[in-house]
Design a protein around this motif. Structure first.
Motif, PDB file in Angstrom:
ATOM      1  N   ILE A  23       0.838  -1.204   0.000  1.00 27.73           N
ATOM      2  CA  ILE A  23       0.000   0.000   0.000  1.00 27.73           C
ATOM      3  C   ILE A  23       0.869   1.248   0.000  1.00 27.73           C
ATOM      4  O   ILE A  23       0.630   2.195  -0.767  1.00 27.73           O
ATOM      5  CB  ILE A  23      -0.944  -0.004   1.214  1.00 27.73           C
ATOM      6  CG1 ILE A  23      -2.003  -1.105   1.071  1.00 27.73           C
ATOM      7  CG2 ILE A  23      -1.620   1.365   1.382  1.00 27.73           C
ATOM      8  CD1 ILE A  23      -2.875  -1.292   2.302  1.00 27.73           C
ATOM      9  N   ALA A  24       1.895   1.262   0.860  1.00 24.34           N
ATOM     10  CA  ALA A  24       2.785   2.416   0.913  1.00 24.34           C
ATOM     11  C   ALA A  24       3.440   2.663  -0.439  1.00 24.34           C
ATOM     12  O   ALA A  24       3.545   3.810  -0.903  1.00 24.34           O
ATOM     13  CB  ALA A  24       3.848   2.196   1.990  1.00 24.34           C
ATOM     14  N   THR A  25       3.865   1.604  -1.097  1.00 25.52           N
ATOM     15  CA  THR A  25       4.493   1.727  -2.411  1.00 25.52           C
ATOM     16  C   THR A  25       3.507   2.252  -3.441  1.00 25.52           C
ATOM     17  O   THR A  25       3.835   3.125  -4.251  1.00 25.52           O
ATOM     18  CB  THR A  25       5.066   0.374  -2.857  1.00 25.52           C
ATOM     19  OG1 THR A  25       6.018  -0.083  -1.885  1.00 25.52           O
ATOM     20  CG2 THR A  25       5.742   0.480  -4.203  1.00 25.52           C
ATOM     21  N   GLY A  26       2.283   1.734  -3.412  1.00 21.96           N
ATOM     22  CA  GLY A  26       1.265   2.196  -4.347  1.00 21.96           C
ATOM     23  C   GLY A  26       0.936   3.666  -4.165  1.00 21.96           C
ATOM     24  O   GLY A  26       0.772   4.415  -5.140  1.00 21.96           O
ATOM     25  N   LEU A  27       0.848   4.095  -2.917  1.00 18.19           N
ATOM     26  CA  LEU A  27       0.564   5.510  -2.640  1.00 18.19           C
ATOM     27  C   LEU A  27       1.721   6.387  -3.120  1.00 18.19           C
ATOM     28  O   LEU A  27       1.506   7.469  -3.681  1.00 18.19           O
ATOM     29  CB  LEU A  27       0.331   5.706  -1.148  1.00 18.19           C
ATOM     30  CG  LEU A  27      -0.943   5.084  -0.566  1.00 18.19           C
ATOM     31  CD1 LEU A  27      -0.937   5.178   0.962  1.00 18.19           C
ATOM     32  CD2 LEU A  27      -2.194   5.754  -1.129  1.00 18.19           C
ATOM     33  N   ALA A  28       2.955   5.933  -2.889  1.00 18.82           N
ATOM     34  CA  ALA A  28       4.122   6.697  -3.337  1.00 18.82           C
ATOM     35  C   ALA A  28       4.160   6.787  -4.859  1.00 18.82           C
ATOM     36  O   ALA A  28       4.465   7.844  -5.422  1.00 18.82           O
ATOM     37  CB  ALA A  28       5.402   6.058  -2.802  1.00 18.82           C
ATOM     38  N   THR A 229      -2.364 -11.349  -4.203  1.00 18.30           N
ATOM     39  CA  THR A 229      -1.050 -10.754  -3.962  1.00 18.30           C
ATOM     40  C   THR A 229      -1.239  -9.476  -3.150  1.00 18.30           C
ATOM     41  O   THR A 229      -2.305  -8.845  -3.196  1.00 18.30           O
ATOM     42  CB  THR A 229      -0.344 -10.403  -5.276  1.00 18.30           C
ATOM     43  OG1 THR A 229      -1.060  -9.340  -5.931  1.00 18.30           O
ATOM     44  CG2 THR A 229      -0.280 -11.620  -6.197  1.00 18.30           C
ATOM     45  N   PRO A 230      -0.222  -9.058  -2.398  1.00 17.88           N
ATOM     46  CA  PRO A 230      -0.326  -7.791  -1.670  1.00 17.88           C
ATOM     47  C   PRO A 230      -0.636  -6.615  -2.587  1.00 17.88           C
ATOM     48  O   PRO A 230      -1.372  -5.689  -2.203  1.00 17.88           O
ATOM     49  CB  PRO A 230       1.047  -7.648  -1.021  1.00 17.88           C
ATOM     50  CG  PRO A 230       1.532  -9.046  -0.846  1.00 17.88           C
ATOM     51  CD  PRO A 230       1.033  -9.784  -2.063  1.00 17.88           C
ATOM     52  N   GLU A 231      -0.116  -6.657  -3.810  1.00 21.65           N
ATOM     53  CA  GLU A 231      -0.343  -5.560  -4.751  1.00 21.65           C
ATOM     54  C   GLU A 231      -1.806  -5.480  -5.163  1.00 21.65           C
ATOM     55  O   GLU A 231      -2.334  -4.373  -5.382  1.00 21.65           O
ATOM     56  CB  GLU A 231       0.542  -5.733  -5.992  1.00 21.65           C
ATOM     57  CG  GLU A 231       2.023  -5.506  -5.737  1.00 21.65           C
ATOM     58  CD  GLU A 231       2.684  -6.623  -4.940  1.00 21.65           C
ATOM     59  OE1 GLU A 231       3.720  -6.356  -4.293  1.00 21.65           O
ATOM     60  OE2 GLU A 231       2.159  -7.769  -4.969  1.00 21.65           O
ATOM     61  N   GLU A 232      -2.471  -6.627  -5.263  1.00 18.88           N
ATOM     62  CA  GLU A 232      -3.897  -6.611  -5.622  1.00 18.88           C
ATOM     63  C   GLU A 232      -4.725  -5.951  -4.520  1.00 18.88           C
ATOM     64  O   GLU A 232      -5.683  -5.224  -4.797  1.00 18.88           O
ATOM     65  CB  GLU A 232      -4.382  -8.038  -5.881  1.00 18.88           C
ATOM     66  CG  GLU A 232      -3.879  -8.607  -7.194  1.00 18.88           C
ATOM     67  CD  GLU A 232      -4.245 -10.066  -7.389  1.00 18.88           C
ATOM     68  OE1 GLU A 232      -4.677 -10.422  -8.510  1.00 18.88           O
ATOM     69  OE2 GLU A 232      -4.112 -10.859  -6.439  1.00 18.88           O
ATOM     70  N   VAL A 233      -4.357  -6.196  -3.269  1.00 20.92           N
ATOM     71  CA  VAL A 233      -5.033  -5.538  -2.157  1.00 20.92           C
ATOM     72  C   VAL A 233      -4.709  -4.045  -2.163  1.00 20.92           C
ATOM     73  O   VAL A 233      -5.587  -3.192  -1.987  1.00 20.92           O
ATOM     74  CB  VAL A 233      -4.617  -6.170  -0.816  1.00 20.92           C
ATOM     75  CG1 VAL A 233      -5.266  -5.421   0.346  1.00 20.92           C
ATOM     76  CG2 VAL A 233      -4.990  -7.649  -0.783  1.00 20.92           C
ATOM     77  N   ALA A 234      -3.446  -3.724  -2.402  1.00 21.04           N
ATOM     78  CA  ALA A 234      -3.006  -2.325  -2.396  1.00 21.04           C
ATOM     79  C   ALA A 234      -3.723  -1.500  -3.451  1.00 21.04           C
ATOM     80  O   ALA A 234      -4.008  -0.314  -3.231  1.00 21.04           O
ATOM     81  CB  ALA A 234      -1.500  -2.251  -2.598  1.00 21.04           C
ATOM     82  N   ASN A 235      -4.025  -2.094  -4.594  1.00 21.87           N
ATOM     83  CA  ASN A 235      -4.701  -1.345  -5.655  1.00 21.87           C
ATOM     84  C   ASN A 235      -6.022  -0.748  -5.174  1.00 21.87           C
ATOM     85  O   ASN A 235      -6.358   0.401  -5.500  1.00 21.87           O
ATOM     86  CB  ASN A 235      -4.952  -2.254  -6.860  1.00 21.87           C
ATOM     87  CG  ASN A 235      -3.682  -2.608  -7.600  1.00 21.87           C
ATOM     88  OD1 ASN A 235      -2.671  -1.918  -7.493  1.00 21.87           O
ATOM     89  ND2 ASN A 235      -3.718  -3.692  -8.352  1.00 21.87           N
ATOM     90  N   LEU A 236      -6.770  -1.517  -4.400  1.00 21.91           N
ATOM     91  CA  LEU A 236      -8.046  -1.019  -3.896  1.00 21.91           C
ATOM     92  C   LEU A 236      -7.825   0.078  -2.864  1.00 21.91           C
ATOM     93  O   LEU A 236      -8.540   1.084  -2.834  1.00 21.91           O
ATOM     94  CB  LEU A 236      -8.860  -2.162  -3.289  1.00 21.91           C
ATOM     95  CG  LEU A 236     -10.258  -1.796  -2.762  1.00 21.91           C
ATOM     96  CD1 LEU A 236     -11.112  -1.128  -3.842  1.00 21.91           C
ATOM     97  CD2 LEU A 236     -10.961  -3.039  -2.219  1.00 21.91           C
ATOM     98  N   SER A 237      -6.814  -0.109  -2.025  1.00 20.62           N
ATOM     99  CA  SER A 237      -6.509   0.900  -1.010  1.00 20.62           C
ATOM    100  C   SER A 237      -6.106   2.220  -1.652  1.00 20.62           C
ATOM    101  O   SER A 237      -6.541   3.302  -1.206  1.00 20.62           O
ATOM    102  CB  SER A 237      -5.387   0.399  -0.102  1.00 20.62           C
ATOM    103  OG  SER A 237      -4.993   1.390   0.818  1.00 20.62           O
ATOM    104  N   VAL A 238      -5.277   2.165  -2.689  1.00 21.25           N
ATOM    105  CA  VAL A 238      -4.835   3.385  -3.364  1.00 21.25           C
ATOM    106  C   VAL A 238      -6.027   4.095  -4.002  1.00 21.25           C
ATOM    107  O   VAL A 238      -6.152   5.323  -3.920  1.00 21.25           O
ATOM    108  CB  VAL A 238      -3.753   3.069  -4.416  1.00 21.25           C
ATOM    109  CG1 VAL A 238      -3.425   4.304  -5.255  1.00 21.25           C
ATOM    110  CG2 VAL A 238      -2.488   2.558  -3.727  1.00 21.25           C
ATOM    111  N   TYR A 239      -6.916   3.338  -4.621  1.00 24.29           N
ATOM    112  CA  TYR A 239      -8.116   3.976  -5.188  1.00 24.29           C
ATOM    113  C   TYR A 239      -8.940   4.646  -4.097  1.00 24.29           C
ATOM    114  O   TYR A 239      -9.382   5.792  -4.248  1.00 24.29           O
ATOM    115  CB  TYR A 239      -8.982   2.958  -5.931  1.00 24.29           C
ATOM    116  CG  TYR A 239     -10.344   3.543  -6.243  1.00 24.29           C
ATOM    117  CD1 TYR A 239     -10.487   4.522  -7.220  1.00 24.29           C
ATOM    118  CD2 TYR A 239     -11.472   3.171  -5.511  1.00 24.29           C
ATOM    119  CE1 TYR A 239     -11.721   5.117  -7.469  1.00 24.29           C
ATOM    120  CE2 TYR A 239     -12.697   3.755  -5.752  1.00 24.29           C
ATOM    121  CZ  TYR A 239     -12.823   4.722  -6.730  1.00 24.29           C
ATOM    122  OH  TYR A 239     -14.038   5.313  -6.960  1.00 24.29           O
ATOM    123  N   ALA A 240      -9.148   3.952  -2.971  1.00 25.59           N
ATOM    124  CA  ALA A 240      -9.962   4.518  -1.892  1.00 25.59           C
ATOM    125  C   ALA A 240      -9.329   5.773  -1.304  1.00 25.59           C
ATOM    126  O   ALA A 240     -10.022   6.609  -0.723  1.00 25.59           O
ATOM    127  CB  ALA A 240     -10.186   3.475  -0.796  1.00 25.59           C
TER     128      ALA A 240
END
Length: 264
Positions: A23-28, A229-240
């Motif tokens: 999630i941190a990486t996706g936000l960055a 994968t963690p990235e699949e979860v992170a994608n939703l978090s970044v959108y939210a």
């Protein structure tokens, strides 16, 4: 859709690995200046190095503290007094026979999985409200709606997060601050992979076969039929966390592969 979080700051607790680091990486990558939070300096430094390489930016920060305690939350708030995006990802889990879960373990799970988020949201939401924009997320689990018999204490703590998130979204109604939960299912983090490897060794199968057996035996309703994968979860978090998600609040956002038997 192009998500642009330039000029926004973000704090992600429990972010030295797994879903939190993803999630941190996706936000960055989306442009936010991210603060990594973890208990060990070496792990925070390693996570920062991974994030900087993956996101190709050098403005990420690290705070070493135990956000599962009141003192740790105070240390984090002192180091980073304000943020635009707060992702309460910190959490613990583990299988335990119900009759062996004593009061101390119940208290530990509640402190780490629930009160850490309460303390941080109580502080950071005030600044978000005053500025008229903010995003608060609680990383919950499909176990909140599908409490597993092998870890009732974990499921109950995640159900509490659902109530906390919904209640806080009402407190912040109309302020420009959204509050949501993210509900992952079984996810291929380092911790989950280690657990699968251990179980695989006990049963004489490969870790990949063990993942399939675990889902078949413990999450038979899965529609994804694999670990996320963690990235699949992170994608939703970044959108939210994005400006585009401005009408999504008070919601339980599921990325659990269809395990929960509900159309709502």
């Amino acid at each position: 859709m192009i998500i642009d979080l330039s000029g926004k700051t973000a704090i992600v607790t429990g972010s030295t690995g797994g879903i939190g680091l993803a999630i941190a990486t996706g936000l960055a990558r989306a442009g936010a200046q991210v603060t990594i939070v973890g208990r060990e300096q070496s792990r925070v430094d390693e996570a920062l190095a991974q994030l900087r390489e993956a996101a190709q930016r050098d403005d990420a920060r690290g705070v070493v503290c135990d956000a599962g305690t009141a003192a740790g939350c105070q240390a984090l708030m002192a180091a980073q007094p304000e943020t635009d995006i707060l992702v309460n990802n910190l959490g613990i889990y583990g299988a335990r026979e119900f009759f062996d879960i004593d009061d101390a373990l119940w208290e530990e799970f509640f402190q780490v999985n629930v009160l850490s988020g309460v303390r941080l949201a109580r502080h950071y939401a005030l600044g978000m409200r005053d500025r008229g924009w903010g995003r608060i997320q609680f990383i919950s689990s499909e176990s909140a709606a599908n409490i597993p018999a092998e870890m009732v204490h974990y499921g109950v703590s995640k159900t509490a997060l659902q109530g906390l998130s919904r209640g806080l979204s009402k407190v912040l109604a109309g302020t420009g601050v959204t509050v949501n939960t993210i509900l992952p299912g079984p996810t291929r983090t380092a911790g989950a992979s280690a657990m699968m490897a251990e179980l695989a060794a006990e049963r004489g199968v490969s870790p990949e076969q063990m993942e399939a057996l675990f889902l078949q035996e413990n999450r038979p309703s899965t529609l994804l039929q694999r670990f996320a994968t963690p990235e699949e979860v992170a994608n939703l978090s970044v959108y939210a966390a994005s400006p585009q998600a401005s009408a999504t609040t008070g919601a339980a956002l599921r990325v659990e592969g269809g395990i929960v038997e509900s159309i709502l």
